[in-house]
Every structure is written in C-alpha cells, then in structure tokens.
Design a protein around this motif. Structure first.
Motif, PDB file in Angstrom:
ATOM      1  N   PHE A 231    -116.065 -10.616 -42.722  1.00  0.00           N
ATOM      2  CA  PHE A 231    -116.372 -11.956 -43.224  1.00  0.00           C
ATOM      3  C   PHE A 231    -115.108 -12.820 -43.306  1.00  0.00           C
ATOM      4  O   PHE A 231    -115.120 -14.006 -42.937  1.00  0.00           O
ATOM      5  N   LEU A 232    -114.017 -12.234 -43.778  1.00  0.00           N
ATOM      6  CA  LEU A 232    -112.782 -13.017 -43.951  1.00  0.00           C
ATOM      7  C   LEU A 232    -112.218 -13.474 -42.612  1.00  0.00           C
ATOM      8  O   LEU A 232    -111.745 -14.614 -42.478  1.00  0.00           O
ATOM      9  N   VAL A 233    -112.276 -12.590 -41.622  1.00  0.00           N
ATOM     10  CA  VAL A 233    -111.755 -12.964 -40.301  1.00  0.00           C
ATOM     11  C   VAL A 233    -112.638 -14.057 -39.689  1.00  0.00           C
ATOM     12  O   VAL A 233    -112.152 -15.008 -39.083  1.00  0.00           O
ATOM     13  N   GLY A 234    -113.956 -13.948 -39.912  1.00  0.00           N
ATOM     14  CA  GLY A 234    -114.869 -14.995 -39.433  1.00  0.00           C
ATOM     15  C   GLY A 234    -114.616 -16.312 -40.141  1.00  0.00           C
ATOM     16  O   GLY A 234    -114.532 -17.380 -39.519  1.00  0.00           O
ATOM     17  N   GLU A 235    -114.463 -16.254 -41.437  1.00  0.00           N
ATOM     18  CA  GLU A 235    -114.235 -17.461 -42.247  1.00  0.00           C
ATOM     19  C   GLU A 235    -112.905 -18.122 -41.871  1.00  0.00           C
ATOM     20  O   GLU A 235    -112.769 -19.343 -41.942  1.00  0.00           O
ATOM     21  N   ALA A 236    -111.948 -17.308 -41.449  1.00  0.00           N
ATOM     22  CA  ALA A 236    -110.627 -17.828 -41.074  1.00  0.00           C
ATOM     23  C   ALA A 236    -110.730 -18.836 -39.932  1.00  0.00           C
ATOM     24  O   ALA A 236    -109.918 -19.758 -39.822  1.00  0.00           O
ATOM     25  N   ILE A 237    -111.746 -18.681 -39.087  1.00  0.00           N
ATOM     26  CA  ILE A 237    -111.940 -19.623 -37.974  1.00  0.00           C
ATOM     27  C   ILE A 237    -112.151 -21.041 -38.524  1.00  0.00           C
ATOM     28  O   ILE A 237    -111.686 -22.016 -37.952  1.00  0.00           O
TER      29      ILE A 237
END
Ligand code: PXP
Length: 265
Positions: A231-237
């Motif tokens: 989730f965090l890596v996705g949200e980083a986008i």
C-alpha cells in the motif's frame, strides 16, 4: 508512574512501523535496470519515520535480490527485518548477512504474495533447528503465522521470540461490505495477540494494511510492530513515499493513543 493516564500507556506501547520496500524492486525489475532503487526508498522511509526496513528475498528473486539485502545491511542505521522462506538456502544467507531479524514465511512459487501463515505445527521438526541456529547467531526470529491459539502455543514451544500475525484475511474483508466477517477476523487477531503476549511472545502484524484497515489493528495494545509495504509503495506514486510513510506512522500512533485514552475499550 500512573499507567492509567493516556500518555503513560501510549508511551509504554508505542508501536513501530517497518516499511517493506519489495515493490520498489518490482518496479525496478520490470525494466531490468537499476531504477527505482529500493535502497534509496529505504533511506527515504527512514527519513520519514520508519523504525525499520523489511525486505523479502524470494526464492525466485522476483523483486528483492541478494545485492539489495547486502546493501541494506551495509547502509541502514535502523533494524533490517529479512523476510525469507523457511529453507536451508535462506537460513544460510541470513547467517551470512546477519540482519537484526529474520521473519520466516511460507513461500510458494506460484503465489502472487505470501498467502496464509507459516504452517509451524506441520513443520515443527524442520523449523525448530532453524530457529535455534538463527537465534544462536544473535538474529531475532519472527514467525509469520495465522492468528490461531494452537499456533501461538506452538510458536512459544518452538522458542521463537516473535510472531507476526497475518492480517491478510482481515484486510480482504475490510472493504465496507463484509463488516461482520472483518470483525470476526479482527477478533481472532485480538485474541491471538493477547494469548501470544501471555505466552511471552512479542507480537507484530502485517499484510494488506492501508490507512483505514490499520486503525482497528493499531488499537490492539499487544502489537508492537507493523510491517507494511504494498500500500505504501502504491500510495507513494500519488503523494511521495515520505508523505505516505509519515501519514501511516501518524495514523498508527493516533489509533494507539486513542486506545489508551480514558474510557476507550
Ligand atoms: N509481513 C510479511 C511477513 C509479509 O510477507 C508481507 C508481504 O511481503 C508484509 C508484512 C507486508 O504486506 P503488504 O505488502 O501487503 O503491506
């Protein structure tokens, strides 16, 4: 010290956030080059308040590679949680790299992500010497398991100091439509966390957590560490990695503080 005051209770149980950077490596590997660099992501996560970094070296090296683990160990100033399948190959790598912790997980080639907890009851004879070997080398062993009372008892019997409770089944149901099912999964996690702590285990949790689903889990006082990645890596986008990590940390701490507030149950 008055343990009933919110600040004292909160301080006594301040949970840690471990950021899993596997999927930065997934994006890197999609093009076969060196960017985006998961080690750079780890440094950014730490700058944003991550208490530790988690990386899973899968047997097929589909995201994190051996060189990433070596660089993480060399460069990080926070604990490295090396996630790995319970195999001879991975135990040998852990003994060489000497991470702060090893989280043993089940691993199947055909799965998209870690599905379900490690079968520590069925694999007890195989796991016991691995746990002993890693512990003797000063590495903290964590077992990624289902929230189940028999599993908690087996983890304690095997001498593992830590269990990480698999929150995947709870998160799958935490979509607003399966309220009762999510509540039942949450209850399972709460009960396993309480039993595990009574048995002397340190309790961690992870898999599938986002800003919303993490809140009820962060209110469980026995859980001292959360490991969150996809989730965090996705949200980083959308917001940048630092903002995503800082917000996740704030959400977890706020939920825990709320749990410790007078009248909270
Ligand atoms: N903890 C463990 C043991 C895992 O296997 C994973 C997934 O790699 C995570 C935490 C993080 O899960 P997610 O990427 O869904 O946040």
């Amino acid at each position: 010290m008055d343990l009933a005051t919110p600040t004292a209770r909160t301080r006594a149980t301040t949970p840690r956030l471990g950021v899993n950077i596997d999927h930065v490596a997934t994006v890197r590997n999609a093009r076969g080059g060196a960017a985006p660099d998961p080690v750079r992501a780890a440094h950014l996560a730490v700058a944003a308040g991550a208490d530790g970094i988690t990386a899973h070296l899968r047997e097929d090296r589909r995201h994190i590679r051996d060189g990433d683990i070596a660089r993480l160990k060399q460069e990080l100033m926070v604990p490295l949680n090396f996630e790995a399948g319970a195999t001879r190959e991975m135990v040998d790598i852990a003994l060489k790299v000497q991470p702060h912790a090893v989280c043993l997980v089940p691993e199947r080639r055909e799965e998209r992500t870690t599905e379900g907890g490690l079968d520590i009851i069925g694999r007890r004879d195989e796991l016991k010497p691995m746990i002993g070997e890693l512990s003797a080398a000063g590495i903290r062993v964590s077992l990624f398991v289902e929230a189940d009372p028999a599993v908690m008892r087996m983890a304690a019997e095997l001498g593992a100091p830590v269990v990480e409770l698999h929150t995947g089944a709870y998160c799958d149901r935490h979509d607003g439509r399966a309220v009762e099912a999510a509540r039942a999964e949450l209850r399972r996690i709460e009960m396993a966390a309480a039993l595990g702590r009574d048995l002397g285990l340190e309790i961690h949790a992870g898999h599938g957590l986002n800003f919303e689903s993490v809140v009820p889990v962060a209110r469980i006082p026995e859980i001292v560490e959360f490991n969150i990645g996809h989730f965090l890596v996705g949200e980083a986008i959308f917001t940048g990695l630092e903002a995503a990590v800082a917000r996740m940390r704030a959400v977890i701490l706020a939920a825990r503080a709320e749990q410790g507030a007078p009248g909270a149950g």
